[in-house]
Design an enzyme around this catalytic site. Structure first.
Site, PDB file in Angstrom:
ATOM      1  N   HIS A 135      24.363   3.370 -18.123  1.00 57.89           N
ATOM      2  CA  HIS A 135      23.280   3.684 -17.184  1.00 57.89           C
ATOM      3  C   HIS A 135      23.582   3.127 -15.799  1.00 57.89           C
ATOM      4  O   HIS A 135      22.755   2.461 -15.181  1.00 57.89           O
ATOM      5  CB  HIS A 135      21.934   3.168 -17.713  1.00 57.89           C
ATOM      6  N   ARG A 160      32.147  11.318 -20.466  1.00 47.64           N
ATOM      7  CA  ARG A 160      31.059  11.944 -21.237  1.00 47.64           C
ATOM      8  C   ARG A 160      30.963  13.392 -20.772  1.00 47.64           C
ATOM      9  O   ARG A 160      31.162  13.670 -19.587  1.00 47.64           O
ATOM     10  CB  ARG A 160      29.719  11.212 -21.022  1.00 47.64           C
ATOM     11  N   TYR A 211      34.149   5.402 -23.937  1.00 49.00           N
ATOM     12  CA  TYR A 211      34.072   4.452 -22.816  1.00 49.00           C
ATOM     13  C   TYR A 211      34.987   3.272 -23.132  1.00 49.00           C
ATOM     14  O   TYR A 211      34.686   2.500 -24.055  1.00 49.00           O
ATOM     15  CB  TYR A 211      32.625   3.983 -22.615  1.00 49.00           C
ATOM     16  N   GLU A 222      26.048  15.351 -26.113  1.00 49.89           N
ATOM     17  CA  GLU A 222      26.666  14.498 -25.100  1.00 49.89           C
ATOM     18  C   GLU A 222      27.539  13.373 -25.666  1.00 49.89           C
ATOM     19  O   GLU A 222      27.264  12.186 -25.448  1.00 49.89           O
ATOM     20  CB  GLU A 222      25.591  13.904 -24.188  1.00 49.89           C
ATOM     21  N   HIS A 271      26.337   5.381 -28.245  1.00 47.86           N
ATOM     22  CA  HIS A 271      25.028   6.035 -28.103  1.00 47.86           C
ATOM     23  C   HIS A 271      24.936   7.249 -29.023  1.00 47.86           C
ATOM     24  O   HIS A 271      25.925   7.626 -29.661  1.00 47.86           O
ATOM     25  CB  HIS A 271      24.787   6.440 -26.638  1.00 47.86           C
ATOM     26  N   HIS A 295      14.181  12.649 -22.054  1.00 46.17           N
ATOM     27  CA  HIS A 295      14.207  12.296 -23.473  1.00 46.17           C
ATOM     28  C   HIS A 295      12.878  12.814 -24.014  1.00 46.17           C
ATOM     29  O   HIS A 295      11.862  12.132 -23.977  1.00 46.17           O
ATOM     30  CB  HIS A 295      14.366  10.788 -23.670  1.00 46.17           C
ATOM     31  N   ASP A 334      19.808  18.224 -17.916  1.00 44.57           N
ATOM     32  CA  ASP A 334      20.519  16.955 -18.130  1.00 44.57           C
ATOM     33  C   ASP A 334      21.995  17.284 -18.403  1.00 44.57           C
ATOM     34  O   ASP A 334      22.349  17.660 -19.517  1.00 44.57           O
ATOM     35  CB  ASP A 334      19.868  16.248 -19.337  1.00 44.57           C
ATOM     36  N   HIS A 349      19.597  14.359 -27.533  1.00 39.51           N
ATOM     37  CA  HIS A 349      18.150  14.148 -27.655  1.00 39.51           C
ATOM     38  C   HIS A 349      17.440  15.439 -27.298  1.00 39.51           C
ATOM     39  O   HIS A 349      18.031  16.353 -26.713  1.00 39.51           O
ATOM     40  CB  HIS A 349      17.710  13.019 -26.706  1.00 39.51           C
ATOM     41  N   GLU A 386      28.234  16.630 -21.226  1.00 39.43           N
ATOM     42  CA  GLU A 386      26.873  16.878 -21.738  1.00 39.43           C
ATOM     43  C   GLU A 386      26.366  18.260 -21.352  1.00 39.43           C
ATOM     44  O   GLU A 386      26.378  18.622 -20.173  1.00 39.43           O
ATOM     45  CB  GLU A 386      25.915  15.807 -21.188  1.00 39.43           C
ATOM     46  N   ASP A 409       0.810  -1.226   0.000  1.00 38.75           N
ATOM     47  CA  ASP A 409       0.000   0.000   0.000  1.00 38.75           C
ATOM     48  C   ASP A 409       0.842   1.275   0.000  1.00 38.75           C
ATOM     49  O   ASP A 409       0.408   2.324   0.457  1.00 38.75           O
ATOM     50  CB  ASP A 409      -0.973  -0.010   1.187  1.00 38.75           C
ATOM     51  N   ASP A 460      26.260  12.177 -14.247  1.00 38.89           N
ATOM     52  CA  ASP A 460      25.191  12.560 -15.168  1.00 38.89           C
ATOM     53  C   ASP A 460      23.960  12.789 -14.302  1.00 38.89           C
ATOM     54  O   ASP A 460      23.347  11.826 -13.823  1.00 38.89           O
ATOM     55  CB  ASP A 460      24.971  11.436 -16.192  1.00 38.89           C
TER      56      ASP A 460
HETATM   57  N1  GLY Z   1      20.783  11.152 -18.447  1.00 41.24           N
HETATM   58  C1  GLY Z   1      20.165  10.590 -19.546  1.00 41.24           C
HETATM   59  C2  GLY Z   1      20.765  11.011 -20.799  1.00 41.24           C
HETATM   60  O1  GLY Z   1      21.789  11.653 -20.788  1.00 41.24           O
HETATM   61  O2  GLY Z   1      20.235  10.798 -21.848  1.00 41.24           O
HETATM   62 MN    MN Z   2      22.520  12.820 -19.208  1.00 37.76          MN
HETATM   63 MN    MN Z   3      21.091  13.229 -22.104  1.00 37.16          MN
END
Ligand code: GLY
Ligand code: MN
Ligand code: MN
Length: 441
Positions: free
Chosen positions: A235, A401, A383, A379, A342, A353, A263, A346, A403, A31, A252
């Site tokens: 991730h 990375r 890696y 971004e 990747h 996203h 982001d 986005h 971003e 619950d 991130d």
């Molecule tokens: N943190 C998710 C992305 O960078 O797309």
């Molecule tokens: Mn990100």
């Molecule tokens: Mn992102």
């Protein structure tokens, strides 16, 4: 009425009616529920923050084009589970023309929808509502020749709403700038706080504390705090390992402020100084990030920008000795994907996203040019798996990375996250500023 809803009313036209549901609470266990997150499409149109509501939008209805069905006031339920706007609050505070208790929705359905040519409704999201609408349609069809006239066309409103969401208004950009500022400051705080021996979870706590202390309702997505080789897991959200001297940390993390996401990713040395091999990889990623940010402007396409990131990173991989051969061949054979797997970014907005089409022709997959008002992330990353025998030993286990969040304008772009440092020297200066002061004392 919100301008977003006004635009939607104009777009669907007078022969249509739209039914747009809010989200429901999601059970976490028995619950207890997860923290409520409003459906972003419903939120965009209405701004109404509660679960279990339904907006009915009827442009031809002069008196009540916007009806909101909401949970009614209920002293017992509100004592247990929190305050409700009720029907009076929906009208007063959320500018609905008319509000009714949600229990009335089904019995009102035929009355509201009959006579419209088109129904804007998205099937497949809310099963209970799907059933109510299907049952209304099948019942009415049997009566069609007598008194009823159900819509003959059912349209998914999401394409329309998402196209609107993709082009941010000035007010939305202001909120996104605020979200970006909160996140940028949190990353700076993380740079100032990190040191060997701390745990990733403590950095997560510092970042999210800053978010909440500065008006963000939550994170925009689960923060990624990866020390050392954890940064090579795209991730990684366990965030529970010790940060070690000589390693990098990839963060991130973005805030969720008044509905809008930021982001940001930054990668920096746990001890405040990049090693030479770390710096070599870092500067390659940084140069690519800056080039792709620059390419995020009107007229360029999303595909062009991604291809630019692939080309420049492939060149960088060759320079580091990760790949050998002609750049063109390496790209054709997708060799870069071992270290860069990747996309370069986005759309960003109410969702991390965010909504909006990426192609001008969905079938032919023709990439869409950037337009003023779009917000995108940029971004790129590299890696290098810790056990990669093909990579020079000095680079193994490095994940980087960088971003930023970028608004496309008529004559260029605005980097919403520019205040968050990304040049290696700037980062080192911030990380060591406190240390120098205490050493001088
Ligand atoms: N943190 C998710 C992305 O960078 O797309
Ligand atoms: Mn990100
Ligand atoms: Mn992102």
């Amino acid at each position: 009425m919100r301008p977003q809803l006004k635009n939607f009313i104009e777009a669907i036209g007078k022969d249509a009616i739209a039914i747009i549901p809010a989200a429901h609470e999601v059970t976490r266990s028995y619950d207890t529920e997860f923290k409520f997150h409003q459906d972003p499409d419903f939120y965009y149109l209405t701004g109404f923050p509660e679960p279990d509501a339904i907006a009915v939008v009827d442009p031809a209805n002069k008196k009540n084009p916007y009806t909101l069905f909401v949970r009614p006031r209920d002293p017992l339920m509100e004592t247990w589970y929190g305050r409700r706007e009720g029907t009076a609050g929906a009208v007063k505070n959320y500018k609905a023309d008319k509000a009714l208790p949600i229990e009335k929705f089904e019995s009102e359905l035929a009355k509201m929808v009959n006579g419209h040519e088109k129904l804007y409704y998205r099937f497949g999201v809310d099963q209970k509502l799907d059933q109510q609408i299907l049952s209304y349609i099948s019942t009415q069809r049997f009566r069609r020749l007598k008194t009823a006239y159900p819509p003959h066309t059912i349209v998914d409103p999401i394409t329309l709403i998402h196209e609107m969401r993709l082009h941010k208004t000035e007010e939305e950009v202001e909120l996104m700038q605020k979200s970006a500022d909160i996140a940028a400051d949190a990353h700076i705080l993380a740079m100032q706080s990190a040191k060997p021996g701390m745990n990733e979870s403590q950095i997560e706590a510092i970042i999210e504390h800053h978010f909440r202390m500065n008006g963000a309702a939550s994170v925009a997505y689960n923060s990624i705090i990866g020390g050392g080789a954890n940064a090579t897991i795209l991730h990684y959200v366990e965030n529970n390992a010790e940060l070690k001297d000589g390693e990098l940390i990839l963060i991130d993390a973005g805030a969720h402020y008044k509905g809008y996401a930021s982001d940001i990713t930054r990668t920096f040395p746990v001890n405040g100084r990049f090693t030479k091999p770390q710096r070599e990889v870092y500067d390659i990623v940084l140069d690519v990030e800056i080039a792709c940010l620059e390419a995020t402007k009107k007229g360029n396409t999303i595909k062009q920008r991604h291809e630019l990131s692939i080309e420049l990173l492939t060149e960088g991989m060759k320079k580091l000795g990760l790949l050998k051969g002609k750049t063109k061949d390496l790209i054709k054979k997708k060799k870069f994907m071992k270290y860069y797997m990747h996309g370069v970014g986005h759309y960003l907005g109410l969702d991390t996203h965010d909504a909006g089409r990426y192609f001008t022709d969905q079938k032919a997959k023709n990439s869409r040019p950037f337009e003023a008002g779009m917000v995108l992330t940029v971004e790129p990353g590299l890696y290098i798996p810790p056990d990669d025998k093909d990579a020079p030993a000095k680079y193994r286990g490095i994940g980087i990375r960088i971003e930023d969040d970028v608004l496309v304008t008529e004559d260029g772009n605005v980097n919403l996250t520019a205040k968050c440092p990304k040049q290696a020297e700037e980062i080192e200066e911030i990380m060591n500023a406190g240390k120098a002061k205490s050493a001088n004392k």
